[in-house]
Structure formats: C-alpha cells, structure tokens
Write a protein that holds these residues in place. Structure first.
Motif, mmCIF file in Angstrom:
data_model
loop_
_atom_site.group_PDB
_atom_site.id
_atom_site.type_symbol
_atom_site.label_atom_id
_atom_site.label_comp_id
_atom_site.label_asym_id
_atom_site.label_seq_id
_atom_site.Cartn_x
_atom_site.Cartn_y
_atom_site.Cartn_z
ATOM 1 N N THR A 1 9.287 2.094 -7.270
ATOM 2 C CA THR A 1 9.260 2.182 -8.496
ATOM 3 C C THR A 1 7.162 2.858 -9.012
ATOM 4 O O THR A 1 6.249 2.516 -8.308
ATOM 5 C CB THR A 1 8.833 1.349 -9.372
ATOM 6 N N PRO A 2 6.700 3.827 -9.265
ATOM 7 C CA PRO A 2 6.055 4.421 -9.740
ATOM 8 C C PRO A 2 5.365 2.926 -10.381
ATOM 9 O O PRO A 2 5.462 2.793 -11.134
ATOM 10 C CB PRO A 2 5.950 5.447 -10.740
ATOM 11 N N MET A 3 3.597 3.289 -10.009
ATOM 12 C CA MET A 3 2.978 2.399 -10.422
ATOM 13 C C MET A 3 2.187 2.488 -11.669
ATOM 14 O O MET A 3 1.287 2.186 -12.599
ATOM 15 C CB MET A 3 1.853 1.124 -9.800
ATOM 16 N N TYR B 1 0.512 -1.188 -0.244
ATOM 17 C CA TYR B 1 0.022 -0.116 0.058
ATOM 18 C C TYR B 1 0.734 1.403 0.281
ATOM 19 O O TYR B 1 0.357 2.497 -0.547
ATOM 20 C CB TYR B 1 -1.799 -0.224 1.044
ATOM 21 N N ARG B 2 2.482 1.638 0.610
ATOM 22 C CA ARG B 2 2.962 2.090 1.032
ATOM 23 C C ARG B 2 3.496 2.284 -0.900
ATOM 24 O O ARG B 2 3.740 3.736 -1.120
ATOM 25 C CB ARG B 2 3.998 2.361 1.823
ATOM 26 N N ARG B 3 3.739 1.898 -1.599
ATOM 27 C CA ARG B 3 3.830 2.137 -3.470
ATOM 28 C C ARG B 3 2.621 2.550 -3.834
ATOM 29 O O ARG B 3 3.232 4.103 -3.861
ATOM 30 C CB ARG B 3 4.020 1.111 -4.038
ATOM 31 N N ILE B 4 1.991 3.330 -3.149
ATOM 32 C CA ILE B 4 0.410 3.495 -4.049
ATOM 33 C C ILE B 4 0.176 4.968 -3.341
ATOM 34 O O ILE B 4 0.216 6.125 -4.066
ATOM 35 C CB ILE B 4 -0.809 2.907 -3.926
ATOM 36 N N ILE B 5 0.628 5.533 -1.998
ATOM 37 C CA ILE B 5 0.393 6.227 -1.190
ATOM 38 C C ILE B 5 1.833 7.318 -1.811
ATOM 39 O O ILE B 5 1.810 8.222 -2.218
ATOM 40 C CB ILE B 5 0.512 5.839 0.280
ATOM 41 N N SER B 6 2.722 6.677 -2.023
ATOM 42 C CA SER B 6 4.144 6.827 -2.132
ATOM 43 C C SER B 6 4.474 7.991 -3.665
ATOM 44 O O SER B 6 4.767 8.619 -3.821
ATOM 45 C CB SER B 6 5.117 5.921 -1.899
ATOM 46 N N GLU B 7 3.717 7.449 -4.486
ATOM 47 C CA GLU B 7 3.249 7.737 -6.013
ATOM 48 C C GLU B 7 2.495 8.495 -5.547
ATOM 49 O O GLU B 7 2.503 9.974 -6.190
ATOM 50 C CB GLU B 7 3.111 6.515 -6.813
ATOM 51 N N ALA B 8 1.843 8.973 -4.612
ATOM 52 C CA ALA B 8 0.810 10.160 -4.990
ATOM 53 C C ALA B 8 1.270 11.268 -4.753
ATOM 54 O O ALA B 8 1.326 13.001 -4.964
ATOM 55 C CB ALA B 8 -0.141 10.082 -3.794
ATOM 56 N N LEU B 9 2.483 10.937 -3.269
ATOM 57 C CA LEU B 9 3.154 12.122 -2.605
ATOM 58 C C LEU B 9 4.001 12.566 -3.770
ATOM 59 O O LEU B 9 4.465 14.333 -3.443
ATOM 60 C CB LEU B 9 3.831 11.899 -1.217
ATOM 61 N N ILE B 10 4.981 11.845 -4.651
ATOM 62 C CA ILE B 10 5.729 12.219 -5.246
ATOM 63 C C ILE B 10 5.335 12.721 -6.303
ATOM 64 O O ILE B 10 5.735 14.021 -6.785
ATOM 65 C CB ILE B 10 6.576 11.102 -5.840
ATOM 66 N N ARG B 11 4.516 12.228 -7.246
ATOM 67 C CA ARG B 11 4.413 12.892 -8.212
ATOM 68 C C ARG B 11 2.940 13.934 -7.598
ATOM 69 O O ARG B 11 2.138 14.862 -9.117
ATOM 70 C CB ARG B 11 3.116 11.596 -9.166
ATOM 71 N N ARG B 12 2.304 14.149 -7.222
ATOM 72 C CA ARG B 12 1.300 14.759 -6.807
ATOM 73 C C ARG B 12 0.970 16.142 -5.747
ATOM 74 O O ARG B 12 1.007 17.303 -6.139
ATOM 75 C CB ARG B 12 -0.380 14.203 -6.753
ATOM 76 N N MET B 13 2.282 15.687 -4.686
ATOM 77 C CA MET B 13 2.379 16.698 -3.684
ATOM 78 C C MET B 13 4.028 16.876 -4.302
ATOM 79 O O MET B 13 3.949 17.509 -2.613
ATOM 80 C CB MET B 13 2.545 15.802 -2.489
ATOM 81 N N ALA B 14 4.655 16.388 -4.965
ATOM 82 C CA ALA B 14 6.147 17.131 -4.565
ATOM 83 C C ALA B 14 7.196 16.906 -3.275
ATOM 84 O O ALA B 14 8.100 17.588 -3.689
ATOM 85 C CB ALA B 14 6.184 18.636 -5.025
#
Length: 474
Positions: free
Chosen positions: A447-449, A419-432
C-alpha cells in the motif's frame, strides 16, 4: 550450449581491459515476452547506498520533546547528538525528531518540502536478522526478502518489466568500481567510476589523428569500428554495441568548467557547488549523473555508493574535534544539496521534478553504544527520499520506542516499514511500473505510504521469473 550475453561479454572482458573504470560481472536474464506496462515515464531514479550500515539514530536523533529522548540519552554518551549547546541537533518542523547539525543542507531541503525521512525502515525479512554486511547488502539488492535469490538484482527486474522504449541510449548507469548488485543481470547497464574515464583513449599519439594530406590515415579510435564489421557473430555484435556506448559518452566533456584550463567543461547551474570537504568522488559522481540527466540520454536508473559508515570504533559526535560520523553526514548533505540545486535550476526546467533519489543502508546500528565509543550492527534504520515530486517536510513511519522492552530482541530499533514498500511506491508513482511483485519476488500487501507524488497503478506480479532461464557461459 547456452549463449554468452553479447553486451555483458564485451563489457566484462574487453572494456574492463581497456577502458578505465568500466566493468560488469553479470549474465543477462531472459525476460518473459509479455510483461511490462504500455510505457514508462521519463523519470530517473537514483539509488544512493550508504554502505557499512549508517547509524540512523545519529543522523535523525530524537529531539528535545521526543518521547524517545530519555531512553536515547540513557543508551549513549560518547555518540550522543545533543539538543542544546555546541553541536546541537537541528529541530525538524512538525515532528519530534531532529537532524544531525552537519546535515544543515538536508534540513534546508526538508524545509522546502523536497526531502522526507522514513524511520523504522529496513528489511522486514528474513528472520533472524542478517547482521553480516555482505549478506545484508546482497539480500537488499537482490530484493528477495530472504537469502540471495538468483543473482539478479531488483533494478534489473525493474528495467525488464518497466516498459522502456525499444531503443534507449543509456538506460542505467552504476557509478563505482564494480556493478551494483541491484543491477546484476542487466545487459543495459554500464559501470564506471568516473564518466570522464569511460572512453578508449589509452593508445599512442596517433589515436585521434586524421591527416587530410595522407590519404587513408585515420586515428586508431576510428579503426576500431572496422574491427567489428565482419559476419554478424555474437562477439562482433557485442563490439558494435559497446563501441556505440563508448561513442555516446566519449565526446562529452565531463570535467568541470574552467575559463582557461577547460572552457568546454560542465557548468553546474543555480550556484550548485560540488566541491565538498569530504568524499569528493561521491560529489563528482553526483555531478556526472546530473550532467547525463541534462543531456537527455534516456538514463532511467543510476546507482551510487557512499561507504565507510561502519562505525564500531570512534564514531564521534558533533561536540568533539574529530567527528567521523559528522564528516560522513557532511558529505551526504553537501553532495545531495548540490545535486538537487543543479537539476532544479536547469535551463530545461526543474529536472528534479522528474528525478527521485532514495537513500538506503543495509541495516542500522544498535541503540546502546559499545565500549569503543562506537555502535555495533543493528536492524531498523532511516531511509531518505528526495525529489521535486516527493511529499517532503515530513518524517514517515514510526517505531515502538527505544526502551529495552520496545526494541527488537531488546537491542535494536524495530523495522516497521519494509524498504521495498518505499521503493515500490517510487516505481509505481514515478516510473509507472506496477510490476512490483515481479521486481520484489516474495513481497506482498503493498500500500502506498504517500512519500511520492503520482498516479497509483494496481500492483501486479508474474510467476514466470524462473520459467525462461538465463543466458550465460555454458
């Protein structure tokens, strides 16, 4: 002696005593001074927690053409979601998965490419699997991938490391009776069950009085500020900051518009209807979040719960007159649809392009239903991602199968996506915020999904998380 954190002291003590629905139960983490990117985005991340362990195989069952359908049918009878006839599942384009028939509004969002599902999602650690609701929820919200960490939530670590401006009126809001564990340790988050209740109005008739004919007569609410204007002590500073928070929200009319009874109330846009059949509090809190986002108060994080998913007995199915699980699905579907419609049609533009919703539960349910027409605690589950910047219309991830030999420990859906992979992608791509290894200590190999749109930043982490200690009563 260590210091009492100023904001949390008053939120936890004073405000909890005099402002309905507001509470805090955390100490503040002292952040290392050198972390954080140059600047965060203006996006808002909304975390919806389905507490009680939602049965992912009933929300997103295998469709008629799925290779998993036969094993699913063999494992279920009283809780099965049929693929034809009364209560038939809704096929999802481009996939062999289907959707619970009472999630028709979620299917609409999926067809608009704004909603995505992730199967086989969950807590990849610890092993053995945590099957206690309390422990699993704590483990997920502290984000340590094992154990309960140090009682600092992963959202708190994001707020610390996310590069927010020095002054943000309302960085984070936890909707509910207590602060979400993911926000524990934050001195920037406020907690409220209802935005309309987050105010100081519990005095006598003269609370708001201002009498021009009697010099010096002002309402008690105005007198409150003078109580905190002495020496710059920790307590007085806390009073000033808390009153500022209350002053920010107090003038806002969070009630729904009514031409006669509440002409100054909030009017959802785009025909959004928050009047849902079940779990009205959930819809009202989503409406409050949408209103705060439209007011541009700087809210970057919001958490909200939808509970009662613990379906050991009488889970129901859509062919029955009483369908408990279906009622819950209806609440989730109708609430999120209203929220999306409201923000996507804002007068300030499509605010859903800057709003991402992640829906998560602590674990799934077992594949084999039990003798009480319900399902017991399992492992792998389904996550949802909703937003104008979500690459929706897809089901991400995979599972080995639903046959006994393919299940985790022969009973549960396997976890193939942390689940941390999905949240991490949101933090990186959406929240910078690239500091995902700081937000999720112990996590590695990200790695991004491809669930979220946005630029990628190299994921990084900091070893200083324990080096600077905590503030707390000493």
């Amino acid at each position: 002696m260590s210091k009492i954190d100023r904001r949390d002291f008053l939120k936890g003590c004073g405000v909890a005593a005099i402002a309905a629905g507001s509470s805090s139960r955390a100490f503040a983490y002292v952040a290392p001074p050198d972390i954080g990117p140059a600047a965060a985005t203006n996006d808002t991340l909304v975390i919806v927690f389905l507490r009680g362990a939602m049965d992912g195989l009933s929300l997103l069952p295998p469709g008629a053409s799925s290779p998993y359908r036969a094993d699913y049918v063999a494992a279920r009878s009283n809780t099965i979601i049929p693929v034809s006839g009364t209560g038939a599942a809704l096929p999802l384009n481009g996939t062999t998965w289907a959707l619970h028939p009472r999630a028709n509004k979620l299917r609409d969002l999926y067809n608009q490419n704004r909603l995505a599902f992730i199967v086989g999602a969950g807590q990849a650690q610890p092993i053995p699997v945590i099957r206690s609701h309390f422990d699993a929820q704590a483990n997920l919200e502290f984000g340590f991938g094992g154990g309960t960490g140090n009682n600092v939530g992963w959202l708190t670590r994001h707020l610390i490391s996310g590069g927010l401006p020095a002054v943000v009126p309302l960085p984070a809001t936890s909707f509910g009776s207590i602060t979400a564990s993911s926000l524990l340790g934050s001195s920037d988050a406020i907690t409220m069950a209802s935005a309309s209740d987050y105010r100081l109005d519990g005095f006598h008739w003269s609370w708001d009085d201002v009498d021009q004919d009697v010099p010096g007569l002002v309402g008690a609410v105005s007198r409150m500020n003078s109580l905190w204007n002495g020496n710059a002590t920790l307590l007085e500073s806390a009073g000033v900051e808390t009153l500022a928070s209350l002053d920010l929200l107090r003038p806002i009319n969070f009630g729904l518009y009514h031409a006669t009874n509440n002409p100054g109330g909030y009017q959802p846009t785009g025909g959004a209807n928050y009047d849902i059949e079940y779990n009205q509090d959930f819809a009202d809190q989503l409406r409050n979040i949408a209103q705060i986002i439209k007011l541009n108060l700087g809210m970057r994080i919001a958490t909200i719960d939808l509970g009662s998913w613990d379906t050991h007995v009488g889970q129901g199915n859509p062919t029955q007159s009483y369908d408990w699980f279906g009622n819950m699905v209806s609440s989730l579907s109708d609430g999120l649809s209203a929220f999306y419609t409201d923000l996507a049609s804002s007068g300030a533009g499509n605010l859903m392009n800057k709003t991402s919703v992640i829906v998560v539960s602590e674990f799934g349910r077992r594949v084999q239903e039990n003798a009480d027409s319900g399902t017991d605690h399992g492992y792998g589950n389904v996550m949802l991602a909703l937003g104008g910047s979500v690459n929706g219309g897809q089901v991400y991830g995979s599972i080995p199968g639903l046959g006994t030999a393919q299940l985790y420990q022969g009973t549960d859906v396997a976890v193939t996506t942390d689940y941390r992979r999905i949240i991490s992608e949101a933090l990186i791509r959406r929240m910078a915020n690239p500091n995902i290894y700081y937000v999720f200590p112990g996590y590695s190999g990200y790695t991004p999904m491809g669930v979220f749109q946005g630029p990628d930043l190299p994921p990084v982490g900091y070893d200083q998380i324990f080096a600077h200690g905590f503030e707390g009563p000493g």
